[in-house]
Scaffold this active site. Structure first.
Site, mmCIF file in Angstrom:
data_model
loop_
_atom_site.group_PDB
_atom_site.id
_atom_site.type_symbol
_atom_site.label_atom_id
_atom_site.label_comp_id
_atom_site.label_asym_id
_atom_site.label_seq_id
_atom_site.Cartn_x
_atom_site.Cartn_y
_atom_site.Cartn_z
ATOM 1 N N GLU A 117 -8.747 -10.427 1.138
ATOM 2 C CA GLU A 117 -10.125 -10.065 0.729
ATOM 3 C C GLU A 117 -10.449 -8.683 1.264
ATOM 4 O O GLU A 117 -9.840 -8.250 2.230
ATOM 5 C CB GLU A 117 -11.138 -11.019 1.400
ATOM 6 C CG GLU A 117 -10.991 -12.445 1.057
ATOM 7 C CD GLU A 117 -11.574 -13.370 2.123
ATOM 8 O OE1 GLU A 117 -12.210 -12.895 3.086
ATOM 9 O OE2 GLU A 117 -11.379 -14.571 1.971
ATOM 10 N N LYS A 119 -12.616 -6.117 3.515
ATOM 11 C CA LYS A 119 -13.381 -6.278 4.752
ATOM 12 C C LYS A 119 -14.737 -5.614 4.538
ATOM 13 O O LYS A 119 -14.838 -4.394 4.444
ATOM 14 C CB LYS A 119 -12.643 -5.635 5.922
ATOM 15 C CG LYS A 119 -13.330 -5.908 7.248
ATOM 16 C CD LYS A 119 -12.458 -5.471 8.410
ATOM 17 C CE LYS A 119 -13.023 -5.946 9.736
ATOM 18 N NZ LYS A 119 -14.357 -5.403 10.013
ATOM 19 N N ASP A 121 -18.340 -4.136 5.003
ATOM 20 C CA ASP A 121 -18.925 -3.369 6.101
ATOM 21 C C ASP A 121 -20.411 -3.678 6.176
ATOM 22 O O ASP A 121 -21.245 -2.899 5.717
ATOM 23 C CB ASP A 121 -18.671 -1.881 5.848
ATOM 24 C CG ASP A 121 -18.890 -1.072 7.095
ATOM 25 O OD1 ASP A 121 -19.105 -1.673 8.174
ATOM 26 O OD2 ASP A 121 -18.858 0.170 6.996
ATOM 27 N N LYS A 318 -7.282 -1.822 8.372
ATOM 28 C CA LYS A 318 -8.425 -0.919 8.211
ATOM 29 C C LYS A 318 -8.044 0.363 7.478
ATOM 30 O O LYS A 318 -6.922 0.849 7.587
ATOM 31 C CB LYS A 318 -8.980 -0.546 9.602
ATOM 32 C CG LYS A 318 -9.453 -1.719 10.419
ATOM 33 C CD LYS A 318 -10.868 -2.127 10.082
ATOM 34 C CE LYS A 318 -11.873 -1.181 10.685
ATOM 35 N NZ LYS A 318 -12.366 -1.601 12.004
ATOM 36 N N CYS A 412 -24.024 36.769 -7.431
ATOM 37 C CA CYS A 412 -22.766 36.027 -7.331
ATOM 38 C C CYS A 412 -21.774 36.784 -6.441
ATOM 39 O O CYS A 412 -21.509 37.964 -6.672
ATOM 40 C CB CYS A 412 -22.170 35.844 -8.732
ATOM 41 S SG CYS A 412 -20.526 35.106 -8.704
ATOM 42 N N CYS A 430 -24.533 31.131 -11.311
ATOM 43 C CA CYS A 430 -24.170 32.512 -11.589
ATOM 44 C C CYS A 430 -24.346 32.710 -13.083
ATOM 45 O O CYS A 430 -23.886 31.902 -13.888
ATOM 46 C CB CYS A 430 -22.713 32.734 -11.192
ATOM 47 S SG CYS A 430 -21.950 34.141 -12.010
#
Ligand code: IVH
Length: 764
Positions: A117, A119, A121, A318, A412, A430
């Site tokens: 699955e 993880k 947060d 991780k 520019c 620009c």
């Protein structure tokens, strides 16, 4: 007052509770609402009223009880019966290989089945159900003792207030994660900003902050959701034998369970899953920070037990860190393909999310001000997936005494043209267009990119030289390059010069969709290019399209339509296209979608003739004798023969006599728009085009890829999860929770034979 409650009232209250909770489930768990908001509100008010008249009707699982009315003075402590543990982490493939070996070897098996699955947060939560009712919800705390946040958890509509069973288990705990979806987080922060309140750093902090509100009415406004990942402390229920079957059980109990979960075998299965989820990470609606691997067999899990505070049978793989702190050395600007000027922070190099980052975008001038990022600041840099790293915020308590603020220049930095920022726009541009070498370079890189003309080997360094030396001004010039010219450039070997000439040559044969995308029309991405190719089937037809005609193409709005018309109106762009074609760039014309059937009523409604709504359109379609006649009729005829009001008649006649409108209609008819008699047959025109399919289980004769290919070839889409947008679920052997959800939503379910029939295949 203790009145006897009439049986019909008791019955009605139960019906209302069930209808409202069913809607909550469809809306918040399946993302597939079936009741209009107004209807939902009406049912809710009716229930509130009944409960106000007969307070004894109020039961804890009533949806009216989701919002507590009194703020708490504090949270009480809860001791977890089974501790809420943490997981050991793995970062590298080697650590995963070692984990698998530790599992495998004592068992003496060659490969182990794992439930895998994402993880999530968010914030870990435990929900306790006694005899089927939610009695308590608690945070993890230190793993042994958490806080009782029941009132707040009840406000989360994805959290069931009761279980589905008629004879529910005496007790069970559902563990999972409370999350805030990315889109809800962004909305919350926009609202905070409008109110001048503090912004949340990320969805996890927002979820945690919302759960810790003492006033549940505030939590109720926060759009939290929940995903279950474990079942603990079960009494009075025979547990299934595997983790995945336990999750299936939770699905039947209407808990939200992640659709990305899977069962895989062996370490190869684990690593493959890790990579597939990494690739999907940014498109998931919530944040994840890795994936979790669990031995699927629950008996084995139990045998393996725990070390310290983490189970031996599971590990979290991780993702690399995504944020880091570094210093802003300077802020300058970059000029994009369409001239957009983006402030960019030049950073002290820092390792984030697996790569070294030296530049990070600051998006636009207003963002720099809002975040108050200054040269010399220490900043948090974030890198998410493939996207360009960005500066999240300055670390204010590390701000040195001497910092410099960023100022946007007036011209520019590349070509000296004026920088213009239109009122209401966040982006400054620009004004040099393709005169500006920076824009030209970006346009060329886009033209050559993999999803456009796919000219391999034409990278940044080469494009820089080609433009700087004046060898290439437009994409058409690329086709004039020869090997000696290329071989004369710096850092290019003889061999790669000839490879490049070859790549340019073979790249001449392409598809219309790629060519349209390669042109770099502002606001036309890959998906839009595909739609355009499909709809027009030829470049000339697209180039001549009126703005209004473009509106008929699915998913094209006014901004995109305008942008396309403006692009082709530019003489310079048309010239480049002529040159590209005469250089030999070609594609197969006319894979044009044949199927543009609609009804005349729908078409008339689409034209948006002032004063003609859907019902008048319907009547006109029925009585006018066809579009042609309608286009010729004058106001008087419309009034007399078709019984239109004087105003409507004038409006219709005026509309059709306008040459511009006539042109649009002619273009659409030319493009193959035809009318059928009934709406039904218009829909039948293609049973697959535009429809969304979900595939689950194993079909007897077709692989998933084959089925997907067939659907896509006929203009349908395949989605990973069942929702209200799903039109068909194709189910084979061992179909899991997707099938349950489809049944719940009343979505048509097809077996292989039904699927083949729908695709118009002979199943004999
Ligand atoms: S299983 C026995 N599965 O990660 C361990 N945890 O570091 C039970 N988490 O606090 C945890 N997604 O809140 C499991 N799919 C998932 C998870 C998950 C997120 C969190 C969990 C726990 C932390 C452990």
């Amino acid at each position: 007052m203790d009145r006897t409650i009439p049986t019909n009232v008791i019955k009605r209250a139960r019906e209302l509770r069930e209808a409202i909770e069913l809607h909550n489930y469809r809306y918040y768990v399946l993302d597939a609402p079936t009741l209009p908001d107004a209807e939902y509100d009406r049912l809710f008010r009716e229930l509130q009223e009944l409960e106000a008249n007969y307070p004894r009707l109020i039961v804890p699982e009533s949806p009216t009880q989701r919002v507590g009315s009194v703020p708490l003075s504090g949270f009480s402590q809860v001791t977890h019966r089974t501790p809420m543990l943490s997981l050991n982490n793995a970062f590298e493939d080697e650590e995963v290989i070692a984990f698998d070996r530790r599992i495998r070897e004592p068992l003496g098996v060659s490969d182990v089945e794992y439930a895998v699955e994402p993880k999530f947060d968010g914030v870990a939560i435990s929900l306790t159900y006694q005899t089927g009712l939610l009695v308590q919800g608690a945070t993890r705390g230190d793993g042994h003792t958490g806080e009782d946040v029941s009132a707040n958890l009840r406000t989360i509509k994805a959290v069931p207030l009761r279980l589905q069973a008629d004879s529910p288990p005496a007790r069970l705990e559902v563990r999972g994660e409370v999350l805030m979806l990315k889109r809800d987080f962004e909305q919350l922060n926009r609202a905070q900003e409008r109110k001048g309140e503090k912004l949340f750093v990320n969805p996890r902090n927002a979820a945690a902050g919302s759960l810790r509100q003492l006033d549940p009415r505030i939590t109720a406004t926060r759009h939290l959701t929940f995903l279950a990942y474990a079942l603990e402390g079960v009494e009075g229920l025979d547990l299934p034998q595997t983790h995945s079957a336990m999750m299936d059980y939770l699905v039947t109990q209407k808990f939200p369970v992640c659709v990305e979960r899977k069962v895989v075998r062996g370490v190869q299965g684990l690593l493959k899953y890790y990579r597939s989820i990494s690739a999907k990470r940014d498109s998931l609606p919530y944040h994840i920070d890795g994936v979790v691997y669990k031995v699927n067999d629950l008996r084995r899990q139990e045998q393996m037990g725990f070390v310290a505070r983490a189970p031996r049978f599971a590990v979290a793989h991780k993702f690399p860190a995504q944020e880091a702190v570094t210093e802003v050395l300077d802020i300058d600007v970059q000029v994009g393909r369409t001239g957009a000027i983006t402030p960019v922070a030049r950073l002290r190099p820092v390792f984030v999310g697996g790569v070294t980052v030296t530049n990070a975008t600051l998006h636009n001038e207003d963002e720099v001000r809002r975040k108050d990022i200054r040269i010399g600041d220490s900043v948090i840099v974030r890198r998410a997936g493939d996207v360009i790293p960005e500066v999240v915020s300055a670390v204010l308590d590390r701000r040195p005494a001497e910092t410099r603020e960023f100022t946007m220049s007036k011209s520019c930095p590349i070509c000296g043209s004026t920088i213009i920022r239109l009122p209401g726009e966040a982006v400054a541009r620009c004004s040099g267009g393709l005169y500006c070498p920076a824009q030209r370079k970006q346009a060329l890189l886009h033209f050559a990119s993999r999803r456009a003309m796919d000219i391999q080997g034409l990278g940044e360094k080469l494009v820089d030289q080609l433009v700087d030396k004046g060898l290439v001004k437009t994409s058409a010039d690329l086709y004039l390059l020869d090997q000696p010219t290329l071989a004369g450039l710096e850092r290019i070997a003889e061999l790669s010069a000839s490879h490049l000439v070859q790549a340019i040559e073979t790249g001449k044969k392409t598809t219309l969709a790629r060519f349209i995308y390669a042109l770099g029309i502002p606001n036309v991405g890959e998906a839009t290019a595909k739609e355009l190719a499909h709809f027009f089937g030829g470049l000339d037809r697209l180039m001549q399209a009126h703005e209004q005609t473009l509106h008929y193409v699915p998913d094209i709005g006014s901004e995109v339509a305008r942008s396309i018309v403006q692009f082709f109106a530019e003489r310079h762009n048309r010239e480049v296209i002529v040159q590209l074609r005469s250089a030999g760039v070609r594609w197969e014309e006319d894979q044009r979608e044949k199927d543009k059937q609609t009804t005349l009523a729908r078409f008339l409604d689409w034209l948006a003739i002032p004063g003609i709504g859907p019902s008048t359109a319907e009547r006109l379609a029925d009585t006018s004798g066809g579009l042609e006649r309608l286009m010729q009729a004058d106001a008087q005829a419309l009034r007399q023969e078709l019984d239109l009001s004087p105003n409507a008649a004038k409006s219709v006649a005026g509309y059709f006599s306008n040459p511009q409108n006539r042109n649009v209609i002619e273009q659409l008819l030319d493009l193959g728009v035809t009318f059928t008699k009934s709406a039904e047959s218009a829909d039948k025109a293609s049973p697959v085009r535009g429809k969304t399919f979900v595939l689950t289980g194993t079909l007897p004769n077709l692989t998933r890829e084959e089925a997907k290919g067939k659907i896509e070839a006929m203009g349908g889409k395949v989605a990973g999860s069942v929702s209200g947008k799903t039109d068909y679920v194709v189910a084979g052997a061992e179909a899991g929770s997707k099938l349950v959800q489809a049944q719940d939503l009343g979505i048509p379910i097809l077996d292989e034979e039904g699927f083949k029939k729908l695709m118009g295949e002979n199943t004999q």
